[in-house]
Design an enzyme around this catalytic site. Structure first.
Site, PDB file in Angstrom:
ATOM      1  N   ALA A  55     -22.533  10.100  -6.733  1.00  0.00           N
ATOM      2  CA  ALA A  55     -23.566   9.603  -7.610  1.00  0.00           C
ATOM      3  C   ALA A  55     -24.915   9.219  -7.803  1.00  0.00           C
ATOM      4  O   ALA A  55     -25.553   9.710  -6.819  1.00  0.00           O
ATOM      5  CB  ALA A  55     -22.871   7.855  -7.446  1.00  0.00           C
ATOM      6  N   ASP A  56     -25.488   8.767  -8.902  1.00  0.00           N
ATOM      7  CA  ASP A  56     -26.898   8.861  -9.298  1.00  0.00           C
ATOM      8  C   ASP A  56     -27.563   7.636  -8.108  1.00  0.00           C
ATOM      9  O   ASP A  56     -28.485   7.696  -7.648  1.00  0.00           O
ATOM     10  CB  ASP A  56     -27.194   8.688 -10.619  1.00  0.00           C
ATOM     11  CG  ASP A  56     -26.837   9.741 -11.565  1.00  0.00           C
ATOM     12  OD1 ASP A  56     -27.350  10.899 -11.227  1.00  0.00           O
ATOM     13  OD2 ASP A  56     -26.166   9.594 -12.347  1.00  0.00           O
ATOM     14  N   ASP A  68     -33.987   5.037   7.416  1.00  0.00           N
ATOM     15  CA  ASP A  68     -34.842   5.318   6.232  1.00  0.00           C
ATOM     16  C   ASP A  68     -36.364   4.959   6.940  1.00  0.00           C
ATOM     17  O   ASP A  68     -37.012   5.037   5.914  1.00  0.00           O
ATOM     18  CB  ASP A  68     -34.424   4.866   5.050  1.00  0.00           C
ATOM     19  CG  ASP A  68     -34.390   3.276   5.198  1.00  0.00           C
ATOM     20  OD1 ASP A  68     -33.979   2.770   3.996  1.00  0.00           O
ATOM     21  OD2 ASP A  68     -34.875   2.811   6.041  1.00  0.00           O
ATOM     22  N   ASP A  73     -34.889  -6.946   8.495  1.00  0.00           N
ATOM     23  CA  ASP A  73     -35.536  -7.853   9.323  1.00  0.00           C
ATOM     24  C   ASP A  73     -34.677  -9.323   9.573  1.00  0.00           C
ATOM     25  O   ASP A  73     -35.130 -10.175   9.917  1.00  0.00           O
ATOM     26  CB  ASP A  73     -36.871  -8.280   8.794  1.00  0.00           C
ATOM     27  CG  ASP A  73     -37.060  -8.917   7.438  1.00  0.00           C
ATOM     28  OD1 ASP A  73     -37.711  -9.179   6.702  1.00  0.00           O
ATOM     29  OD2 ASP A  73     -35.675  -8.780   6.833  1.00  0.00           O
ATOM     30  N   GLY A  74     -33.568  -9.108   9.304  1.00  0.00           N
ATOM     31  CA  GLY A  74     -32.531 -10.287   9.454  1.00  0.00           C
ATOM     32  C   GLY A  74     -32.729 -11.162   8.433  1.00  0.00           C
ATOM     33  O   GLY A  74     -33.273 -11.018   7.401  1.00  0.00           O
ATOM     34  N   HIS A  81     -34.514  -2.978  -0.711  1.00  0.00           N
ATOM     35  CA  HIS A  81     -35.348  -2.123  -1.018  1.00  0.00           C
ATOM     36  C   HIS A  81     -34.795  -1.068  -1.863  1.00  0.00           C
ATOM     37  O   HIS A  81     -33.364  -0.804  -1.712  1.00  0.00           O
ATOM     38  CB  HIS A  81     -36.221  -1.763  -0.030  1.00  0.00           C
ATOM     39  CG  HIS A  81     -35.540  -1.151   1.371  1.00  0.00           C
ATOM     40  ND1 HIS A  81     -35.831  -1.469   2.455  1.00  0.00           N
ATOM     41  CD2 HIS A  81     -34.542  -0.238   1.343  1.00  0.00           C
ATOM     42  CE1 HIS A  81     -35.218  -0.947   3.240  1.00  0.00           C
ATOM     43  NE2 HIS A  81     -34.257   0.120   2.549  1.00  0.00           N
ATOM     44  N   GLY A  87     -34.707   8.968  -7.004  1.00  0.00           N
ATOM     45  CA  GLY A  87     -34.148   8.563  -5.844  1.00  0.00           C
ATOM     46  C   GLY A  87     -32.589   8.236  -5.735  1.00  0.00           C
ATOM     47  O   GLY A  87     -31.697   8.823  -5.234  1.00  0.00           O
ATOM     48  N   HIS A  91     -30.727  -0.387  -0.948  1.00  0.00           N
ATOM     49  CA  HIS A  91     -30.290  -1.097   0.349  1.00  0.00           C
ATOM     50  C   HIS A  91     -30.376  -2.467   0.186  1.00  0.00           C
ATOM     51  O   HIS A  91     -31.543  -2.959  -0.109  1.00  0.00           O
ATOM     52  CB  HIS A  91     -30.984  -0.418   1.578  1.00  0.00           C
ATOM     53  CG  HIS A  91     -30.920   1.197   1.550  1.00  0.00           C
ATOM     54  ND1 HIS A  91     -31.658   1.824   2.379  1.00  0.00           N
ATOM     55  CD2 HIS A  91     -29.701   2.184   1.155  1.00  0.00           C
ATOM     56  CE1 HIS A  91     -31.068   3.240   2.406  1.00  0.00           C
ATOM     57  NE2 HIS A  91     -30.145   3.245   1.897  1.00  0.00           N
ATOM     58  N   HIS A 117     -33.524  -7.054  -9.773  1.00  0.00           N
ATOM     59  CA  HIS A 117     -34.648  -6.655  -9.324  1.00  0.00           C
ATOM     60  C   HIS A 117     -34.658  -5.118  -8.735  1.00  0.00           C
ATOM     61  O   HIS A 117     -35.376  -4.436  -9.165  1.00  0.00           O
ATOM     62  CB  HIS A 117     -35.120  -7.694  -8.339  1.00  0.00           C
ATOM     63  CG  HIS A 117     -36.690  -7.391  -7.972  1.00  0.00           C
ATOM     64  ND1 HIS A 117     -37.657  -7.876  -8.573  1.00  0.00           N
ATOM     65  CD2 HIS A 117     -37.092  -6.466  -7.018  1.00  0.00           C
ATOM     66  CE1 HIS A 117     -38.957  -7.539  -7.716  1.00  0.00           C
ATOM     67  NE2 HIS A 117     -38.443  -6.517  -7.067  1.00  0.00           N
ATOM     68  N   GLU A 118     -33.786  -5.040  -7.875  1.00  0.00           N
ATOM     69  CA  GLU A 118     -33.918  -3.754  -7.373  1.00  0.00           C
ATOM     70  C   GLU A 118     -33.480  -2.626  -8.361  1.00  0.00           C
ATOM     71  O   GLU A 118     -34.022  -1.534  -8.196  1.00  0.00           O
ATOM     72  CB  GLU A 118     -32.806  -3.608  -5.940  1.00  0.00           C
ATOM     73  CG  GLU A 118     -33.239  -4.610  -5.115  1.00  0.00           C
ATOM     74  CD  GLU A 118     -34.323  -4.415  -4.441  1.00  0.00           C
ATOM     75  OE1 GLU A 118     -35.073  -5.279  -4.078  1.00  0.00           O
ATOM     76  OE2 GLU A 118     -34.696  -3.346  -4.302  1.00  0.00           O
TER      77      GLU A 118
HETATM   78  C1  LIG Z   1     -36.267 -10.959  -7.380  1.00  0.00           C
HETATM   79  O1  LIG Z   1     -35.898  -9.980  -6.626  1.00  0.00           O
HETATM   80  C2  LIG Z   1     -36.455  -9.392  -5.546  1.00  0.00           C
HETATM   81  C3  LIG Z   1     -37.739 -10.017  -4.988  1.00  0.00           C
HETATM   82  C4  LIG Z   1     -38.166  -9.611  -3.725  1.00  0.00           C
HETATM   83  C5  LIG Z   1     -37.482  -8.789  -2.995  1.00  0.00           C
HETATM   84  S1  LIG Z   1     -38.133  -8.537  -1.274  1.00  0.00           S
HETATM   85  O2  LIG Z   1     -38.850  -9.620  -0.773  1.00  0.00           O
HETATM   86  O3  LIG Z   1     -37.149  -8.029  -0.664  1.00  0.00           O
HETATM   87  C6  LIG Z   1     -39.135  -7.088  -1.557  1.00  0.00           C
HETATM   88  C7  LIG Z   1     -38.608  -5.810  -1.929  1.00  0.00           C
HETATM   89  C8  LIG Z   1     -38.786  -5.379  -3.377  1.00  0.00           C
HETATM   90  O4  LIG Z   1     -39.719  -5.988  -4.010  1.00  0.00           O
HETATM   91  O5  LIG Z   1     -37.443  -4.898  -4.053  1.00  0.00           O
HETATM   92  C9  LIG Z   1     -39.860  -7.136  -0.095  1.00  0.00           C
HETATM   93  F1  LIG Z   1     -41.168  -6.942  -0.212  1.00  0.00           F
HETATM   94  F2  LIG Z   1     -39.351  -5.996   0.598  1.00  0.00           F
HETATM   95  C10 LIG Z   1     -36.225  -8.312  -3.383  1.00  0.00           C
HETATM   96  C11 LIG Z   1     -35.913  -8.498  -4.587  1.00  0.00           C
HETATM   97 ZN   LIG Z   2     -39.456  -5.234  -5.693  1.00  0.00          ZN
END
Ligand SMILES: COc1ccc(S(=O)(=O)[C@H](CC(=O)O)C(F)F)cc1
Ligand SMILES: [Zn+2]
Length: 159
Positions: A55-56, A68, A73-74, A81, A87, A91, A117-118
């Site tokens: 899958a893509d 990776d 970090d819990g 990310h 890519g 995750h 967001h991801e």
């Molecule tokens: C609104 O959606 C998100 C905002 C911030 C994050 S995050 O705080 O996990 C961010 C990762 C990201 O910006 O995708 C972090 F710096 F790792 C994830 C999703």
């Molecule tokens: Zn982001």
């Protein structure tokens, strides 16, 4: 923004689901599909779910170090990310208290919002400084998420 995917039809699959008891695998998959739909609705992108095989876009929930070089970090902190095109890996931190607003649940980190967001990153968007936009760098809960005009401007500059 960066280079977009060189095609409009993208397949996606889930490899590892969140282990939380609060959300079934079906509910998790449905949240991912709805998050992808937000972007599909504003572009001519098409997403099709595949159960197995290549899958893509490949989605996994992992805890801690997962090979990776970007260990989770819990609870809280880093939530997820995603790689930029082409890519395709996305995750999510399995140790977050994931919930879905549409289930009437209240506390924790809303999966649909984080997934949307991801997938913005997966499609080529970087962060915006426009507060209130989905691609703003910080998670904030909103009961009914929709794309901000800045998100739409960004995605339509790519597709
Ligand atoms: C609104 O959606 C998100 C905002 C911030 C994050 S995050 O705080 O996990 C961010 C990762 C990201 O910006 O995708 C972090 F710096 F790792 C994830 C999703
Ligand atoms: Zn982001």
């Amino acid at each position: 923004a960066v280079e977009p995917w060189p095609k409009k039809k993208l397949s996606w699959k889930m490899e590892k689901y969140a282990t939380t008891k609060k959300l079934t695998q079906t509910e998790q998959r449905d949240a991912m599909a709805r998050a992808l739909d937000l972007w599909a609705n504003k572009t001519n992108l098409k997403f099709n779910y595949v159960k197995s095989g290549s899958a893509d876009i490949v989605i996994n929930f992992f805890a801690g170090a997962h090979g990776d070089g970007q260990p989770f970090d819990g609870p809280s902190g880093v939530l997820a990310h995603a790689e930029l095109p082409t890519g395709g890996t996305v995750h999510f931190d399995d140790k977050e208290n994931w919930f879905l607003n549409r289930k009437g649940q209240k506390s924790g980190i809303e999966l649909f919002i984080v997934a949307a967001h991801e997938f913005g990153h997966t499609l080529g968007l970087v962060h915006t400084n426009v507060r209130g936009a989905l691609m703003y760098p910080f998670y904030s809960y909103s009961p009914n998420l929709s794309l901000h005009k800045d998100d739409i401007k960004g995605i339509q500059s790519l597709y």
